[in-house]
Design a protein around this motif. Structure first.
Motif, PDB file in Angstrom:
ATOM      1  N   GLU A   3       0.833  -1.208   0.000  1.00  0.00           N
ATOM      2  CA  GLU A   3       0.000   0.000   0.000  1.00  0.00           C
ATOM      3  C   GLU A   3       0.853   1.237   0.000  1.00  0.00           C
ATOM      4  O   GLU A   3       1.946   1.223   0.532  1.00  0.00           O
ATOM      5  CB  GLU A   3      -0.890   0.016   1.226  1.00  0.00           C
ATOM      6  CG  GLU A   3      -1.950  -1.049   1.158  1.00  0.00           C
ATOM      7  CD  GLU A   3      -2.980  -0.840   2.226  1.00  0.00           C
ATOM      8  OE1 GLU A   3      -3.915  -0.088   1.947  1.00  0.00           O
ATOM      9  OE2 GLU A   3      -2.817  -1.403   3.300  1.00  0.00           O
ATOM     10  N   ILE A  18      -5.503   3.261  -4.269  1.00  0.00           N
ATOM     11  CA  ILE A  18      -6.227   2.079  -3.833  1.00  0.00           C
ATOM     12  C   ILE A  18      -5.694   1.707  -2.453  1.00  0.00           C
ATOM     13  O   ILE A  18      -4.487   1.508  -2.275  1.00  0.00           O
ATOM     14  CB  ILE A  18      -6.034   0.898  -4.804  1.00  0.00           C
ATOM     15  CG1 ILE A  18      -6.549   1.268  -6.187  1.00  0.00           C
ATOM     16  CG2 ILE A  18      -6.720  -0.350  -4.262  1.00  0.00           C
ATOM     17  CD1 ILE A  18      -6.242   0.237  -7.252  1.00  0.00           C
ATOM     18  N   SER A  20      -6.543  -0.604   1.333  1.00  0.00           N
ATOM     19  CA  SER A  20      -7.337  -1.658   1.946  1.00  0.00           C
ATOM     20  C   SER A  20      -8.422  -1.000   2.805  1.00  0.00           C
ATOM     21  O   SER A  20      -8.307   0.168   3.204  1.00  0.00           O
ATOM     22  CB  SER A  20      -6.465  -2.551   2.831  1.00  0.00           C
ATOM     23  OG  SER A  20      -6.003  -1.820   3.947  1.00  0.00           O
ATOM     24  N   ILE A  21      -9.474  -1.741   3.083  1.00  0.00           N
ATOM     25  CA  ILE A  21     -10.548  -1.223   3.923  1.00  0.00           C
ATOM     26  C   ILE A  21     -10.013  -0.852   5.296  1.00  0.00           C
ATOM     27  O   ILE A  21     -10.383   0.180   5.860  1.00  0.00           O
ATOM     28  CB  ILE A  21     -11.706  -2.247   4.043  1.00  0.00           C
ATOM     29  CG1 ILE A  21     -12.398  -2.425   2.695  1.00  0.00           C
ATOM     30  CG2 ILE A  21     -12.702  -1.852   5.113  1.00  0.00           C
ATOM     31  CD1 ILE A  21     -13.089  -1.190   2.180  1.00  0.00           C
ATOM     32  N   SER A  22      -9.128  -1.654   5.856  1.00  0.00           N
ATOM     33  CA  SER A  22      -8.598  -1.361   7.191  1.00  0.00           C
ATOM     34  C   SER A  22      -7.813  -0.048   7.199  1.00  0.00           C
ATOM     35  O   SER A  22      -7.940   0.753   8.134  1.00  0.00           O
ATOM     36  CB  SER A  22      -7.743  -2.507   7.718  1.00  0.00           C
ATOM     37  OG  SER A  22      -6.609  -2.703   6.904  1.00  0.00           O
ATOM     38  N   THR A  23      -7.022   0.195   6.179  1.00  0.00           N
ATOM     39  CA  THR A  23      -6.287   1.461   6.093  1.00  0.00           C
ATOM     40  C   THR A  23      -7.253   2.623   5.918  1.00  0.00           C
ATOM     41  O   THR A  23      -7.105   3.670   6.557  1.00  0.00           O
ATOM     42  CB  THR A  23      -5.278   1.421   4.927  1.00  0.00           C
ATOM     43  OG1 THR A  23      -4.345   0.367   5.165  1.00  0.00           O
ATOM     44  CG2 THR A  23      -4.536   2.734   4.790  1.00  0.00           C
ATOM     45  N   TYR A  24      -8.253   2.445   5.086  1.00  0.00           N
ATOM     46  CA  TYR A  24      -9.261   3.478   4.860  1.00  0.00           C
ATOM     47  C   TYR A  24      -9.982   3.823   6.170  1.00  0.00           C
ATOM     48  O   TYR A  24     -10.155   4.989   6.515  1.00  0.00           O
ATOM     49  CB  TYR A  24     -10.256   3.002   3.803  1.00  0.00           C
ATOM     50  CG  TYR A  24     -11.412   3.928   3.566  1.00  0.00           C
ATOM     51  CD1 TYR A  24     -11.228   5.147   2.925  1.00  0.00           C
ATOM     52  CD2 TYR A  24     -12.699   3.587   3.989  1.00  0.00           C
ATOM     53  CE1 TYR A  24     -12.294   6.004   2.701  1.00  0.00           C
ATOM     54  CE2 TYR A  24     -13.767   4.438   3.770  1.00  0.00           C
ATOM     55  CZ  TYR A  24     -13.559   5.640   3.133  1.00  0.00           C
ATOM     56  OH  TYR A  24     -14.610   6.486   2.919  1.00  0.00           O
ATOM     57  N   LYS A  25     -10.367   2.795   6.933  1.00  0.00           N
ATOM     58  CA  LYS A  25     -11.051   3.028   8.208  1.00  0.00           C
ATOM     59  C   LYS A  25     -10.151   3.736   9.206  1.00  0.00           C
ATOM     60  O   LYS A  25     -10.604   4.605   9.956  1.00  0.00           O
ATOM     61  CB  LYS A  25     -11.562   1.706   8.783  1.00  0.00           C
ATOM     62  CG  LYS A  25     -12.754   1.164   8.026  1.00  0.00           C
ATOM     63  CD  LYS A  25     -13.239  -0.153   8.615  1.00  0.00           C
ATOM     64  CE  LYS A  25     -14.447  -0.670   7.852  1.00  0.00           C
ATOM     65  NZ  LYS A  25     -14.940  -1.937   8.391  1.00  0.00           N
ATOM     66  N   LYS A  26      -8.870   3.396   9.220  1.00  0.00           N
ATOM     67  CA  LYS A  26      -7.910   4.074  10.107  1.00  0.00           C
ATOM     68  C   LYS A  26      -7.824   5.558   9.748  1.00  0.00           C
ATOM     69  O   LYS A  26      -7.781   6.420  10.625  1.00  0.00           O
ATOM     70  CB  LYS A  26      -6.532   3.432  10.013  1.00  0.00           C
ATOM     71  CG  LYS A  26      -6.432   2.102  10.700  1.00  0.00           C
ATOM     72  CD  LYS A  26      -5.038   1.513  10.513  1.00  0.00           C
ATOM     73  CE  LYS A  26      -4.981   0.089  11.009  1.00  0.00           C
ATOM     74  NZ  LYS A  26      -3.675  -0.536  10.752  1.00  0.00           N
TER      75      LYS A  26
END
Length: 65
Positions: A3, A18, A20-26
């Motif tokens: 990433e 682009i 990951s969902i976890s990075t986006y949520k963080k």
């Protein structure tokens, strides 16, 4: 996945990322915390009257808003 991955246009300039969902949520969590800090700082600088929550709620109910 390594990433972040970037999407580039025809000129090779980055236009999207682009994550990951976890990075986006963080990132969203960090932004929310930053907004809260800014709101707190703004409230501290304000010269508005400060009321305890219960008193403000009573005043709000009396004004029938």
């Amino acid at each position: 996945m390594k990433e972040p991955r970037m999407i580039v246009n025809e000129d090779g300039k980055p236009v999207s990322v682009i994550l990951s969902i976890s990075t986006y949520k963080k990132i969203l969590d960090e932004l929310e915390e930053l907004e809260e800090i800014r709101a707190y700082d703004k409230a501290k600088k304000s010269t508005d009257e400060i009321l305890p929550f219960e008193e403000a709620l009573d005043k709000f109910k009396r004004e029938d808003v």
